[in-house]
Scaffold this motif. Structure first.
Motif, PDB file in Angstrom:
ATOM      1  N   LEU A   1       0.864  -1.180   0.000  1.00  0.00           N
ATOM      2  CA  LEU A   1       0.000   0.000   0.000  1.00  0.00           C
ATOM      3  C   LEU A   1       0.898   1.228   0.000  1.00  0.00           C
ATOM      4  CD1 LEU A   1      -2.523  -1.227   2.654  1.00  0.00           C
ATOM      5  CD2 LEU A   1      -3.172  -0.449   0.385  1.00  0.00           C
ATOM      6  N   THR A   2       0.619   2.182  -0.903  1.00  0.00           N
ATOM      7  CA  THR A   2       1.438   3.389  -1.003  1.00  0.00           C
ATOM      8  C   THR A   2       0.545   4.603  -1.237  1.00  0.00           C
ATOM      9  OG1 THR A   2       3.214   2.096  -2.015  1.00  0.00           O
ATOM     10  CG2 THR A   2       3.346   4.483  -2.245  1.00  0.00           C
ATOM     11  N   VAL A   3       0.789   5.649  -0.461  1.00  0.00           N
ATOM     12  CA  VAL A   3       0.085   6.915  -0.629  1.00  0.00           C
ATOM     13  C   VAL A   3       1.054   7.895  -1.276  1.00  0.00           C
ATOM     14  CG1 VAL A   3      -1.129   8.809   0.516  1.00  0.00           C
ATOM     15  CG2 VAL A   3      -1.237   6.497   1.482  1.00  0.00           C
ATOM     16  N   SER A   4       0.585   8.611  -2.298  1.00  0.00           N
ATOM     17  CA  SER A   4       1.420   9.627  -2.934  1.00  0.00           C
ATOM     18  C   SER A   4       0.571  10.868  -3.220  1.00  0.00           C
ATOM     19  CB  SER A   4       2.050   9.084  -4.222  1.00  0.00           C
ATOM     20  OG  SER A   4       1.046   8.619  -5.100  1.00  0.00           O
ATOM     21  N   PRO A   5       1.220  12.009  -3.419  1.00  0.00           N
ATOM     22  CA  PRO A   5       0.474  13.228  -3.725  1.00  0.00           C
ATOM     23  C   PRO A   5      -0.280  13.073  -5.047  1.00  0.00           C
ATOM     24  CG  PRO A   5       2.744  13.746  -3.148  1.00  0.00           C
ATOM     25  CD  PRO A   5       2.658  12.258  -3.309  1.00  0.00           C
ATOM     26  N   GLY A   6      -1.467  13.658  -5.111  1.00  0.00           N
ATOM     27  CA  GLY A   6      -2.251  13.630  -6.340  1.00  0.00           C
ATOM     28  C   GLY A   6      -1.661  14.532  -7.400  1.00  0.00           C
ATOM     29  N   ALA A   7      -2.102  14.365  -8.622  1.00  0.00           N
ATOM     30  CA  ALA A   7      -1.599  15.159  -9.748  1.00  0.00           C
ATOM     31  C   ALA A   7      -1.901  16.637  -9.573  1.00  0.00           C
ATOM     32  CB  ALA A   7      -2.196  14.643 -11.051  1.00  0.00           C
TER      33      ALA A   7
END
Length: 180
Positions: free
Chosen positions: A120-126
């Protein structure tokens, strides 16, 4: 004589290839699902970052575990259906908003997979405001030999994992965006 030997050699080689194809078991399957969430990455991570809490995943009715977010931590997920999954954390990086775990025990009737691992990985949205949560897994079908029954073949495994990921991500999006 040379022609006969060459033909025998070609036949033996062809039979070896056919035999290898027949002996080939399951192949590793991969599923990757993601969802955009209208919330900062830190808020999404706060909802999923505790390995000991899978309350955001709909079929999970109870999570019990040991060692928190330490490498080697374990958890047992009890599903509403009564089935259980035992899992172990093998990678955890709070700075990168990511963790990886593997299933150590599951009945294939609960989830038709073997040798399952997931990240599971959270990243900033576009847009720079929201987030993207990605859930990626790799596994083998629930039946390790050739000619699996339909409920334990590759398609059944991929469908089950993909459905779980999609429903889990959608439920988490709703939870985070509603502030609950």
């Amino acid at each position: 004589m040379k022609v006969t030997i060459a033909r025998v050699g070609a036949v033996v080689a062809a039979l070896a290839v056919v035999g290898a194809a027949w002996a080939h078991g399951p192949t590793r399957q991969k599923v990757r699902e993601s969802i955009e969430i209208s919330a900062p990455p830190a808020k999404v991570w706060a909802a999923i970052g505790n390995f000991q809490d899978m309350s955001w995943l709909q079929p999970v009715s109870k999570t019990e575990g040991e060692k928190g977010n330490e490498i080697g931590a374990t958890r047992r997920l009890t599903l509403a259906s009564g089935g259980t999954l035992d899992e172990e954390l093998y990678k955890y990086d709070a700075e990168k908003l990511s963790y990886s775990y593997r299933i150590t025990a599951v009945d294939v009737k609960v989830l038709p997979v073997t040798n399952y691992s997931s990240t599971l990985t959270v990243s900033p949205g576009a847009d720079g405001k929201g987030s993207v949560l990605e859930w990626a897994g790799a596994f083998y079908r629930g039946y390790p030999n050739n000619d699996p029954p339909p409920e334990l073949n590759d398609e059944a495994a991929v469908k089950a994992v993909s459905g779980l990921y999609r429903s889990g991500l959608e439920a988490l999006k709703k939870k985070v965006e509603s502030g609950s």
